[in-house]
Design an enzyme around this catalytic site. Structure first.
Site, short mmCIF file in Angstrom:
data_model
loop_
_atom_site.label_atom_id
_atom_site.label_comp_id
_atom_site.label_asym_id
_atom_site.label_seq_id
_atom_site.Cartn_x
_atom_site.Cartn_y
_atom_site.Cartn_z
N HIS A 160 -11.74 -10.52 -29.11
CA HIS A 160 -12.09 -10.00 -30.27
C HIS A 160 -11.54 -10.92 -31.49
O HIS A 160 -10.48 -11.27 -31.59
CB HIS A 160 -10.90 -8.67 -30.46
CG HIS A 160 -11.46 -7.40 -29.54
ND1 HIS A 160 -11.21 -6.27 -29.60
CD2 HIS A 160 -12.19 -7.47 -28.53
CE1 HIS A 160 -11.48 -5.40 -28.65
NE2 HIS A 160 -12.33 -6.26 -27.90
N TYR A 194 -7.02 0.36 -36.35
CA TYR A 194 -5.75 0.86 -36.83
C TYR A 194 -5.59 1.75 -38.14
O TYR A 194 -5.94 1.20 -39.05
CB TYR A 194 -4.58 -0.52 -37.28
CG TYR A 194 -4.18 -1.16 -36.20
CD1 TYR A 194 -4.95 -2.22 -35.45
CD2 TYR A 194 -2.97 -1.02 -35.58
CE1 TYR A 194 -4.69 -2.76 -33.99
CE2 TYR A 194 -2.59 -1.63 -34.40
CZ TYR A 194 -3.20 -2.70 -33.85
OH TYR A 194 -2.87 -3.63 -32.62
N PRO A 202 5.15 -1.17 -30.52
CA PRO A 202 4.09 -1.77 -30.25
C PRO A 202 2.83 -1.95 -31.27
O PRO A 202 1.90 -2.49 -30.85
CB PRO A 202 3.54 -0.63 -29.04
CG PRO A 202 4.08 0.55 -29.17
CD PRO A 202 5.32 0.32 -30.05
N TYR A 232 -0.75 -11.71 -36.39
CA TYR A 232 -1.49 -10.89 -35.17
C TYR A 232 -1.88 -11.78 -34.11
O TYR A 232 -1.68 -11.57 -32.82
CB TYR A 232 -2.63 -9.67 -35.69
CG TYR A 232 -2.85 -8.83 -34.89
CD1 TYR A 232 -2.35 -7.76 -34.62
CD2 TYR A 232 -3.91 -9.12 -34.01
CE1 TYR A 232 -2.49 -6.62 -34.02
CE2 TYR A 232 -4.47 -8.04 -33.12
CZ TYR A 232 -3.63 -6.68 -33.19
OH TYR A 232 -4.28 -5.86 -32.26
#
Ligand SMILES: Cc1cc2nc3c(=O)[nH]c(=O)nc-3n(C[C@H](O)[C@H](O)[C@H](O)COP(=O)(O)OP(=O)(O)OC[C@H]3O[C@@H](n4cnc5c(N)ncnc54)[C@H](O)[C@@H]3O)c2cc1C
Length: 386
Positions: free
Chosen positions: A72, A200, A292, A384
């Site tokens: 991704h 998200y 998480p 990230y």
């Protein structure tokens, strides 16, 4: 039994450590309380940082991940009913790979067994002794008998609820904790992906996440009361909540499917310092936990054992303890970076029970800043991807 490194726990940390030690020519024995079938069937993490992917590939256990994992190059932030793409690869030159943790576990178990490694499943009542001596011992029940391993070192890779960390006398443990006043309700669904990249979502009813585990299995989460119970959430109520939190006027719809697993997980930040006591070295969730939201737990475990395997390798080659001495401080630098990132993402994307309208507007202002400033987007992206 005798070995060089006794490893407690066959999660990603313990198995990868054993594999990397094997490549360094260092012997180990892995003790796991659950069965092989159980560890290979427990669905947990799924987002692998570029560095994790590189290490798995370089160490020869990345072949199936390369074939079956999904690269991704971005994620979506969704708020105020609109989606905004954070172009991870364009911003950082790196990407994430979605490949389920239990598949990583299967690959590592297969590699260790193929190399003749010793993995003992179904071990009970493991206990550590003489950790401050040069011959620490691990005692346990296995196949109806008491066994003892004498080793040069013990690696505590037995997760947050394991026995390794509590084996360190409390006066030598400095623990840092933050509990969050919410949990995640997670479901596994039989359906094709609804989105090409993870979503998200910030919503006034709370956070939601659209993630994936494979072309057939999707992982969805939404923020919930940590005291809530699964029985309060029939399928129809779950779908209604997810549709509400993920609603957008952009023509996107969430695909439904058969829900075959439901669960509530608590959200916690935790670090113990140092990650070493005598001849015991902690790695992974045994030493630290992150909520998480930042997808960091598995990746931190991998980073710990990368550093630790190198330190053991150097010790056995040169008898020099320098890398073992610096293991805890080296690993903790990365741990605290991930702790901050995970806390930041969690704070920005969730509704807190004592939120005022002012705080809600502040969250939206920060999200707006991320999607309108390249500098701020890079901050999110480089954390990230790792
Ligand atoms: C629902 C969920 C979603 C997650 N999503 C992500 C994500 O997207 N990305 C990410 O990076 N991280 C994620 N994580 C976190 C990630 O799964 C963990 O950080 C990771 O499993 C840590 O690996 P570990 O090897 O340190 O510990 P664990 O995976 O917990 O392994 C520890 C092992 O030790 C064994 N054990 C425990 N006690 C004993 C004992 N006394 N004797 C012998 N064996 C013992 C356990 O059975 C277990 O197999 C998620 C976690 C959860 C729960």
């Amino acid at each position: 039994m005798k070995t060089q490194v006794a490893i407690v726990g066959a999660g990603p940390a313990g198995l990868l450590l054993s594999h990397l030690l094997h490549l360094e020519g260092v012997a180990s024995v892995v003790l796991e309380s659950r069965s092989r079938e159980e560890i290979e069937a427990t669905i947990r993490a799924g987002v692998l940082e570029q560095g994790t992917v590189d290490l798995l590939e370089q160490s020869g256990v990345g072949e199936r991940m390369k074939r079956e994992g999904f690269v991704h190059e971005g994620i979506y932030l969704r708020f105020a009913g609109r989606s905004h793409r954070i172009a991870l690869t364009e911003l950082t030159g790196r990407a994430i790979t979605v490949y389920a943790q239990h598949e990583v576990i299967k690959d590592l178990v297969a590699a260790r067994l193929a190399a003749g490694g010793t993995l003992l499943f179904g071990v009970k009542d493991a206990a550590l002794y003489d950790l401050d001596s040069t011959a620490p011992k691990t005692r346990f029940h296995w196949n109806g008998k008491v066994h003892e391993i004498e080793s040069d070192f013990v690696a505590g890779c037995d997760g947050f609820h394991g026995i390794s960390r509590p084996s360190i006398p409390s006066r030598h443990r400095h623990e840092f904790t933050r509990s969050y006043p919410f949990g995640w309700f997670g479901i596994l669904v039989e359906a094709p992906p609804s989105t090409d990249e993870l979503i998200y979502a910030h919503h006034e009813r709370g956070f939601a996440l659209v993630s994936t585990r494979s072309p057939q299995i999707q992982r969805l989460y939404f923020q919930c009361d940590p005291q809530d119970e699964v029985k309060n959430w029939p399928d129809a109520r779950i779908w209604e909540e997810l549709h509400t939190r993920l609603a957008t006027g952009e023509g996107w719809t969430l695909g439904e499917g058969r829900i075959f697993q439901k669960g509530i997980i608590a959200m916690r930040s935790f670090v113990v310092e140092p990650m070493r006591y005598g001849r015991l070295f902690l790695a992974g969730d045994a030493a630290h936990i992150v909520p998480p939201t930042g997808a960091k737990g598995l990746n931190l475990a991998v980073n710990d054992v990368r550093v630790l395997a190198e330190a053991f390798g150097s010790f056995y080659k040169t008898k020099n303890q320098a890398l073992l001495e610096s293991y805890s401080s080296t690993a903790l630098k990365r741990v605290w970076r991930a702790e901050h990132f995970s806390w930041w993402m969690t704070s920005m994307l969730h509704r807190f029970h004592d939120d005022t309208p002012f705080q809600h507007r502040i969250q939206l202002a920060e999200l707006d800043y991320i999607v309108s400033s390249r500098a701020k987007a890079i901050t999110l992206a480089e954390n990230y991807v790792g």
